[in-house]
Design an enzyme around this catalytic site. Structure first.
Site, PDB file in Angstrom:
ATOM      1  N   ASP A 144      93.464  55.094 -31.972  1.00  0.00           N
ATOM      2  CA  ASP A 144      93.187  56.409 -32.558  1.00  0.00           C
ATOM      3  C   ASP A 144      91.726  56.835 -32.367  1.00  0.00           C
ATOM      4  O   ASP A 144      91.421  58.023 -32.482  1.00  0.00           O
ATOM      5  CB  ASP A 144      93.485  56.409 -34.065  1.00  0.00           C
ATOM      6  CG  ASP A 144      94.899  55.962 -34.387  1.00  0.00           C
ATOM      7  OD1 ASP A 144      95.768  56.066 -33.510  1.00  0.00           O
ATOM      8  OD2 ASP A 144      95.132  55.497 -35.516  1.00  0.00           O
ATOM      9  N   MET A 186     100.282  59.789 -30.785  1.00  0.00           N
ATOM     10  CA  MET A 186      99.839  59.173 -32.044  1.00  0.00           C
ATOM     11  C   MET A 186      98.411  59.615 -32.370  1.00  0.00           C
ATOM     12  O   MET A 186      97.895  60.550 -31.769  1.00  0.00           O
ATOM     13  CB  MET A 186      99.933  57.654 -31.923  1.00  0.00           C
ATOM     14  CG  MET A 186     101.330  57.112 -32.066  1.00  0.00           C
ATOM     15  SD  MET A 186     101.295  55.305 -32.066  1.00  0.00           S
ATOM     16  CE  MET A 186     102.919  54.949 -32.703  1.00  0.00           C
ATOM     17  N   ARG A 188      97.265  59.431 -35.890  1.00  0.00           N
ATOM     18  CA  ARG A 188      97.195  59.673 -37.342  1.00  0.00           C
ATOM     19  C   ARG A 188      96.415  60.941 -37.675  1.00  0.00           C
ATOM     20  O   ARG A 188      96.724  61.998 -37.159  1.00  0.00           O
ATOM     21  CB  ARG A 188      96.615  58.451 -38.062  1.00  0.00           C
ATOM     22  CG  ARG A 188      97.584  57.300 -38.104  1.00  0.00           C
ATOM     23  CD  ARG A 188      97.245  56.331 -39.173  1.00  0.00           C
ATOM     24  NE  ARG A 188      95.845  55.931 -39.088  1.00  0.00           N
ATOM     25  CZ  ARG A 188      95.229  55.227 -39.995  1.00  0.00           C
ATOM     26  NH1 ARG A 188      95.873  54.839 -41.062  1.00  0.00           N
ATOM     27  NH2 ARG A 188      93.979  54.896 -39.854  1.00  0.00           N
TER      28      ARG A 188
HETATM   29  O1  F6P Z   1      96.680  53.387 -36.088  1.00  0.00           O
HETATM   30  C1  F6P Z   1      97.433  53.145 -34.940  1.00  0.00           C
HETATM   31  C2  F6P Z   1      98.770  53.820 -35.023  1.00  0.00           C
HETATM   32  O2  F6P Z   1      99.460  53.583 -33.812  1.00  0.00           O
HETATM   33  C3  F6P Z   1      98.724  55.297 -35.349  1.00  0.00           C
HETATM   34  O3  F6P Z   1      98.365  56.094 -34.247  1.00  0.00           O
HETATM   35  C4  F6P Z   1     100.129  55.519 -35.860  1.00  0.00           C
HETATM   36  O4  F6P Z   1     100.184  56.614 -36.739  1.00  0.00           O
HETATM   37  C5  F6P Z   1     100.416  54.247 -36.603  1.00  0.00           C
HETATM   38  O5  F6P Z   1      99.554  53.250 -36.074  1.00  0.00           O
HETATM   39  C6  F6P Z   1     101.849  53.771 -36.460  1.00  0.00           C
HETATM   40  O6  F6P Z   1     102.040  52.664 -37.285  1.00  0.00           O
HETATM   41  P1  F6P Z   1     103.344  51.741 -37.204  1.00  0.00           P
HETATM   42  O7  F6P Z   1     103.139  50.785 -36.059  1.00  0.00           O
HETATM   43  O8  F6P Z   1     103.364  51.045 -38.520  1.00  0.00           O
HETATM   44  O9  F6P Z   1     104.504  52.630 -36.965  1.00  0.00           O
END
Ligand code: F6P
Length: 370
Positions: A144, A186, A188
């Site tokens: 991110d 992605m 966030r």
């Molecule tokens: O922080 C890294 C990230 O890939 C974000 O971009 C995304 O929102 C989140 O982690 C996804 O998390 P998970 O692997 O728990 O779905």
């Protein structure tokens, strides 16, 4: 404690995985073993292994041949923060502070210090361990790129390359079928990943959390392209992007995690609304975890190695409580306490945004005339 007293060092990879983690593990372990005669211990699955006592010595052969390999040989978890550890009690997730277990396990393995590789959530955990007297050096990671104090985190470049490669592929099929293609990336609450990938692939519209969008403006941008003879539109959208006055789209809430919100689904929402407003056939594509996988780019391997080297130098110099960073293009370090709990988002006048606007990219707030 002087550097000569540091002998046994634990290393963990916390939070979501990303390309380049193995490059850090390798460089910390090899520099530590070869140069400072340190004993290196691998902690499995981030803080979870520290809580559950899954800690084992690493040999040179354990860390050989992993520089180019994605993921992490240690395993990762984005759910285990010792001071906010979620446990299921009578069918309900409740938060417990299990820091004492961590302290016991550090003592059991006689760990003098920890190298903690992670993003914002992991650095909050590191900050709490520092309060308990644990000697920590942090290494920032995340696709991110949202950690404050550092201009770049390793893993981001690889994720941008993956995002851009996907956008390029979608570009050709968008063009053939004269469609609006909305590609969700992605990132966030920060738009770096969508912004850089979109810029690299010439996305016509880039939507990021920092610039709330108007669906009418986005629809208008698609229609104007038709007037210019462009019968398709490529939209790159960060998962945290949202309409002005509206909310981010939540995919699900993971109650077992101290950070339970998982974003996702905004591309579908935008595609449906744009089709309604324009009559242009629109599709949504969610890139998802493909952005976290794969072999790290050469840039990320180099960045991971130099950050890891600096982290090991800090350990050897007895400088704890710091996270290695890139500042003004140079490797440096800052106190973990100064960044824990904060994130770095895209400024409205970031050069990336200004460059994109200058070539006619729409950010969903205003239409660039061309
Ligand atoms: O922080 C890294 C990230 O890939 C974000 O971009 C995304 O929102 C989140 O982690 C996804 O998390 P998970 O692997 O728990 O779905």
């Amino acid at each position: 404690m002087s550097s000569t007293m540091i002998r046994r060092v634990g290393i963990l990879t916390g939070g979501g995985d990303c390309p380049g983690l193995n490059a850090v593990i390798r460089a910390v372990a090899k520099t530590g073993m070869f140069r400072y005669k340190l004993e290196i211990f691998g902690i499995e699955d981030g803080y979870l292994g520290l809580i559950e006592n899954r800690i084992h010595p690493l040999s040179v052969s354990d860390v050989s041949g992993i520089l180019t390999v994605g993921g992490t040989i240690l395993g990762a978890s984005n759910k285990a923060n010792p001071s906010q550890f979620k446990v299921l009690e009578n069918g309900k997730w409740v938060e417990k502070d299990v820091t004492d277990q961590v302290l016991d396990n550090c003592r059991r393995h006689k760990l003098d210090a920890l190298v903690i590789i992670g993003g914002d959530g992991t650095m909050i955990g590191a900050s709490k361990l520092i309060d308990q007297g644990i000697k920590v050096v942090g290494v920032p990671k995340t696709i991110d790129n949202d950690l404050p104090g550092t201009e770049i985190t390793f893993g981001h470049d690889t994720a941008v390359a993956t995002g851009s490669d996907a956008l390029d592929k979608i570009h050709t099929t968008a063009s053939s079928h004269h469609r609006v293609m909305v590609v969700e990336l992605m990132g966030r609450y920060a738009g770096w990943l969508a912004l850089r990938s979109g810029l690299a692939s010439g996305a016509d519209v880039i939507l990021i959390p920092e610039i709330p969008f108007s669906l009418d403006v986005v629809a208008d941008a698609c229609l104007r392209r038709s007037k210019h003879g462009k019968r398709f539109t490529l939209i790159a959208i960060g998962e945290g992007a949202h309409p002005a006055g509206g909310e981010m789209v939540v995919n699900h809430v993971d109650e077992s995690s101290p950070e339970p919100i998982r974003l996702g689904g905004v591309a579908k929402y935008v595609a449906v609304e744009v089709e309604k407003r324009t009559g242009l056939e629109s599709r949504a594509i969610v890139l998802g975890h493909v952005q976290r996988g794969g072999t790290p780019t050469a840039f990320d391997r180099v960045l991971a190695t130099v950050l890891a080297h600096h982290a090991t130098e800090l350990l050897a110099a007895g400088r704890f409580g710091e996270m290695v960073v890139v500042r003004n293009g140079k490797i440096d370090s800052i106190p973990i306490k100064t960044i824990a709990g904060k994130i770095r988002t895209v400024e409205a006048d970031d050069p990336l945004i200004r460059s994109a606007r200058a070539v006619g990219t729409c950010f969903g707030d205003t239409i660039e005339e061309w």
